[in-house]
Design an enzyme around this catalytic site. Structure first.
Site, PDB file in Angstrom:
ATOM      1  N   ALA A 230      -7.649  10.202  59.236  1.00  0.00           N
ATOM      2  CA  ALA A 230      -7.331  11.661  59.899  1.00  0.00           C
ATOM      3  C   ALA A 230      -7.822  12.445  60.451  1.00  0.00           C
ATOM      4  O   ALA A 230      -8.799  12.446  60.664  1.00  0.00           O
ATOM      5  CB  ALA A 230      -6.056  11.485  58.771  1.00  0.00           C
ATOM      6  N   HIS A 231      -7.015  14.117  61.088  1.00  0.00           N
ATOM      7  CA  HIS A 231      -7.470  14.776  61.045  1.00  0.00           C
ATOM      8  C   HIS A 231      -8.565  15.659  60.218  1.00  0.00           C
ATOM      9  O   HIS A 231      -8.394  15.844  59.234  1.00  0.00           O
ATOM     10  CB  HIS A 231      -6.035  15.491  61.989  1.00  0.00           C
ATOM     11  CG  HIS A 231      -5.155  16.392  60.412  1.00  0.00           C
ATOM     12  ND1 HIS A 231      -4.870  15.355  59.589  1.00  0.00           N
ATOM     13  CD2 HIS A 231      -5.675  17.175  59.772  1.00  0.00           C
ATOM     14  CE1 HIS A 231      -4.058  16.655  59.139  1.00  0.00           C
ATOM     15  NE2 HIS A 231      -4.923  17.133  59.081  1.00  0.00           N
TER      16      HIS A 231
END
Length: 332
Positions: A230-231
């Protein structure tokens, strides 16, 4: 570039400052400069706000007294920030074939590839069919990029990298804010993905771009198939991630970590160097001491699960206490 007046109208904020000041981008509260926008979500970050060098800060009215710069005052800071990010998102332009500005050196490029504006590809690279490389991507030397890979705008990839079929690098992160009606508003992710040297990435893995700062994969990392990163995740040197692992946003994995297949690392978790996570485990807290860790329980209502966890984590103390009691009873 947008004026403070324009931004205030977009996010329905009260502007305290000069409406003509121009803002060029978004940055974190620690690093924003006088031409950038940032936000402060609550009083936990008051000291950061007091020392802010940002051009403007989105905040609530209770923090306004601590703001040393221009302010955009709103009730829902996170929602306002979500709306503001879209003002600074670069729009993707799709081309056919190879853009004239791309520097491909002696790369071997198969049919049906799309290579965008200002892309730079190093020497001795192989780009298989149906690969999409968007604007401003940089790729080092000796890269092997297999079919149907997408590398989205602005991402950076080092030397000697192998990217397996179906990988997506630089996809939009999963960030959303709710309004009063419980409708979702997406956050534009303005960071990139930066990948070091000697990295391999397995088939159909996805690596999201950072919200503001970059998602980072350091030198020597090995990533298996069907992994989701994820980010704003940072995976440090020589770590290895097995298939179907999920790593939540803003996690940091130290050097030489190993994560077994099917494990989940929840958001905002930090792992020290040389941590080993057993397959199918769930990691929901920071691990600061090297070693092998295992953690999974059967699913139940959350409040019940929390009580069970307390008992499980203190089971050795409970047994010790009961043994003392039993010994005393026998002595009577």
């Amino acid at each position: 570039m947008h004026t403070l007046g324009d931004i205030a109208k977009t996010i329905n904020a009260k502007l305290v400052g000069d409406s003509n000041i121009e803002i060029t981008g978004v940055a974190s509260s620690l690093y924003a400069n006088q031409t950038q926008l940032t936000y402060i979500i609550n009083s936990k970050y008051k000291q950061t706000l007091i020392h802010s060098k940002a051009g403007v800060v989105i905040l609530n009215k209770d923090l306004l007294i601590n703001c040393p710069t221009n302010a955009l005052v709103v009730d829902n800071v996170y929602l306002a920030f979500a709306k503001a990010t879209h003002l600074f998102k670069k729009q993707t332009v799709f081309y056919q074939g190879i853009h004239p500005s791309a520097k491909i050196n002696n790369a071997k490029i198969a049919p049906n590839c799309i290579i965008g504006k200002n892309v730079a590809i190093g020497n001795h690279c192989i780009i298989a069919s149906n690969v999409v490389i968007e604007d401003n991507v940089t790729i080092g030397n000796y890269a092997l990029i297999q079919p149907n890979v997408s590398i989205l705008q602005g991402c950076s990839i080092g030397d000697n990298i192998v990217i397996s079929p179906g990988v997506v690098i630089g996809s939009e992160g999963f960030g959303n804010a709710q309004d009063q009606q419980k409708h979702w508003h997406s956050i534009a992710h303005l960071g990139y993905v930066v990948i070091g040297n000697n990295v391999s990435i397995g088939a159909n893995t996805t690596i999201d771009r950072g919200t503001i700062e970059d998602t980072q994969i350091h030198n020597g990392v090995r990533i298996d198939n069907l992994v989701h990163i994820a980010h704003n995740v940072i995976i440090e040197q020589d770590s290895a991630i097995a298939a179907t692992v999920t790593i939540g946003g803003s996690c940091t994995l130290g050097k030489r970590c190993m994560v077994g297949g099917g494990a989940t690392i929840t958001s905002h978790v930090n792992l020290a160097d040389d941590i080993i996570i057993t397959g199918a485990s769930t990691v929901d807290k920071n691990l600061s001491e090297q070693g092998r860790y295992t953690g999974f329980t059967s699913i139940s209502k959350h409040q019940k699960w929390k009580k069970i966890q307390v008992w499980l984590l203190n089971l050795d103390k409970i047994v010790h206490y009961l043994n003392i009691k039993l010994k005393k009873l026998k002595e009577k």
